[in-house]
Design a protein around this motif. Structure first.
Motif, mmCIF file in Angstrom:
data_model
loop_
_atom_site.group_PDB
_atom_site.id
_atom_site.type_symbol
_atom_site.label_atom_id
_atom_site.label_comp_id
_atom_site.label_asym_id
_atom_site.label_seq_id
_atom_site.Cartn_x
_atom_site.Cartn_y
_atom_site.Cartn_z
ATOM 1 N N UNK A 194 10.033 4.715 6.239
ATOM 2 C CA UNK A 194 11.032 3.924 6.738
ATOM 3 C C UNK A 194 10.670 2.391 6.266
ATOM 4 N N UNK A 195 9.436 2.454 6.128
ATOM 5 C CA UNK A 195 8.880 1.010 5.398
ATOM 6 C C UNK A 195 9.312 1.320 4.119
ATOM 7 N N UNK A 196 9.201 2.128 3.390
ATOM 8 C CA UNK A 196 9.713 1.780 1.729
ATOM 9 C C UNK A 196 10.764 1.482 2.031
ATOM 10 N N UNK A 197 11.452 2.319 2.743
ATOM 11 C CA UNK A 197 13.532 2.436 2.706
ATOM 12 C C UNK A 197 13.821 0.803 3.136
ATOM 13 N N UNK A 198 13.166 0.591 3.770
ATOM 14 C CA UNK A 198 13.448 -0.401 4.796
ATOM 15 C C UNK A 198 15.640 -0.855 5.623
ATOM 16 N N UNK A 199 15.579 1.165 5.955
ATOM 17 C CA UNK A 199 16.497 1.631 6.431
ATOM 18 C C UNK A 199 16.816 2.839 6.314
ATOM 19 N N UNK A 240 3.331 -17.069 4.897
ATOM 20 C CA UNK A 240 4.071 -17.525 3.199
ATOM 21 C C UNK A 240 4.215 -15.581 2.220
ATOM 22 N N UNK A 241 3.920 -15.144 2.949
ATOM 23 C CA UNK A 241 4.238 -13.501 2.679
ATOM 24 C C UNK A 241 5.816 -13.183 2.929
ATOM 25 N N UNK A 242 6.305 -12.581 1.624
ATOM 26 C CA UNK A 242 7.297 -12.354 1.792
ATOM 27 C C UNK A 242 7.470 -10.986 0.963
ATOM 28 N N UNK A 243 8.243 -9.906 1.767
ATOM 29 C CA UNK A 243 8.175 -8.848 0.744
ATOM 30 C C UNK A 243 9.919 -8.471 0.233
ATOM 31 N N UNK A 244 9.193 -7.785 -1.525
ATOM 32 C CA UNK A 244 9.942 -7.528 -2.634
ATOM 33 C C UNK A 244 9.992 -6.363 -2.189
ATOM 34 N N UNK A 245 11.527 -5.841 -1.708
ATOM 35 C CA UNK A 245 11.548 -4.295 -1.689
ATOM 36 C C UNK A 245 12.135 -3.626 -3.224
ATOM 37 N N UNK A 246 11.318 -2.299 -3.087
ATOM 38 C CA UNK A 246 12.152 -2.277 -4.271
ATOM 39 C C UNK A 246 12.545 -0.775 -4.423
ATOM 40 N N UNK A 247 13.276 -0.687 -5.575
ATOM 41 C CA UNK A 247 14.536 0.953 -4.458
ATOM 42 C C UNK A 247 13.257 1.541 -4.749
ATOM 43 N N UNK A 248 13.995 2.316 -3.322
ATOM 44 C CA UNK A 248 13.620 3.647 -2.722
ATOM 45 C C UNK A 248 14.046 4.785 -3.711
ATOM 46 N N UNK A 283 0.875 -1.114 -0.179
ATOM 47 C CA UNK A 283 -0.007 -0.675 -0.082
ATOM 48 C C UNK A 283 0.946 1.257 -0.034
ATOM 49 N N UNK A 284 2.020 1.819 0.724
ATOM 50 C CA UNK A 284 3.078 2.151 0.570
ATOM 51 C C UNK A 284 3.789 2.585 -0.494
ATOM 52 N N UNK A 285 3.739 1.137 -1.131
ATOM 53 C CA UNK A 285 4.285 1.685 -2.574
ATOM 54 C C UNK A 285 4.113 1.660 -3.332
ATOM 55 N N UNK A 286 2.429 1.479 -3.715
ATOM 56 C CA UNK A 286 1.363 1.655 -4.025
ATOM 57 C C UNK A 286 1.969 2.882 -5.245
ATOM 58 N N UNK A 287 1.885 3.525 -6.402
ATOM 59 C CA UNK A 287 1.474 4.220 -7.086
ATOM 60 C C UNK A 287 3.127 5.450 -6.937
ATOM 61 N N UNK A 288 3.796 4.258 -6.613
ATOM 62 C CA UNK A 288 5.508 5.575 -6.271
ATOM 63 C C UNK A 288 5.900 5.013 -7.545
#
Length: 299
Positions: free
Chosen positions: A252-257, A196-204, A16-21
């Motif tokens: 912070x959630x999106x960057x994971x750092x 079974x859920x895994x987060x694939x982090x997109x480039x911040x 939800x945070x990454x959507x449309x970004x």
């Protein structure tokens, strides 16, 4: 009384945070769209179910021995009512155990999933000494659904019958101590993580910057000088410090750092003094490679 309401999983929260970004991959996009469609229906039922008496839980996952998910649980008059909400629209025809849309989309295993959840819930209760009868139903919630059936099925609640369900649970009903004990047992055994859920982090660094409206999801809210609140064209309005804190948490959630001050300034475009106050009050400052960065406060 609702003892539990829905909270999105970490994976859904991230999507939800990454959507449309950024452009989500096909799998993530499908998961998010299905979630939002389902959530819309569950939210509609939740708002109506406030008029129901008894103890209620929204979104429960129990393990016995496999993991089963329950949209809504009502504890009422000695029974456990389990409702699986479906937010389908258009025309759906049912033949036997098959449900097919007018576009020839086959809805797989609707009744099988209901009966599986019913079986595991009954098993779990018996294993721990609870003798309550479990009553499971599919609730088609959307008023724009037309369900065509060869014959009526007591396991299925049509949109026109939802109000009857709501009125069934009298507002004046007072739960028993045994129902309160059962509700606490369910809460204690709720599985908040999804294995079974895994987060694939997109480039911040590739994501669209800006403040998102929590109501309409528009990205690009602006902080107007002299106003205490940030406003959106959809009618949303909230104090700047609250919006700013939520935006930094989303970053912070999106960057994971940890975040740099420059990243926060560029992303929010808000008053530097306001950013400093919010960071000081709600986030942890530390140093990394001689630079100042910010992360969430430790619990």
């Amino acid at each position: 009384m609702f003892l539990k309401t829905h909270q999105p999983s970490d994976y859904i929260h991230y999507l939800m945070a990454a959507d449309k970004r950024i452009t989500l991959n096909r799998s993530d996009d499908r998961v998010l769209k299905n979630y939002l469609k389902g959530y819309e229906g569950e939210r509609h039922y939740y708002e109506r179910a406030h008029r129901c008496g008894g103890l209620k839980l929204w979104d429960l996952s129990l393990h016995s021995p496999a993991l089963a998910q329950f949209d809504f649980i009502h504890l009422y008059n000695g029974k456990v009512y389990h409702f699986d909400i479906k937010n389908y629209t258009g025309t759906v025809r049912r033949s036997g155990r098959q449900f097919v849309s007018e576009g020839e989309y086959y809805y797989q295993d609707i009744l099988s999933q209901l009966n599986r959840a019913d079986f595991y819930l009954t098993r779990l209760l018996r294993e721990h000494g609870f003798q309550n009868e479990v009553v499971s139903r599919i609730v088609f919630i959307h008023p724009q659904l037309t369900l065509l059936e060869d014959s009526a099925d007591p396991q299925i609640v049509k949109p026109s019958q939802v109000e009857e369900v709501i009125q069934f649970f009298s507002q004046d009903y007072q739960p028993t101590r045994e129902e309160e004990r059962l509700a606490q047992f369910m809460l204690m055994n709720h599985q908040s993580t999804h294995p079974h859920e895994r987060i694939f982090y997109y480039p911040f660094q590739d994501m669209k910057k800006g403040i998102r409206c929590p109501r309409c999801r528009y990205i690009g809210l602006k902080s107007e000088k002299g106003l205490k609140k940030i406003r959106c064209q959809c009618g949303f309005s909230e104090h700047k410090k609250i919006v700013l804190q939520a935006t930094i948490e989303e970053m912070l959630l999106l960057k994971n750092a940890p975040l740099s001050r420059q990243e926060i300034d560029e992303w929010t475009a808000m008053c530097p003094k306001a950013i400093t106050r919010v960071l000081k009050e709600n986030f942890q400052m530390h140093y990394k490679n001689r630079a100042t960065v910010y992360s969430a406060l430790k619990n």
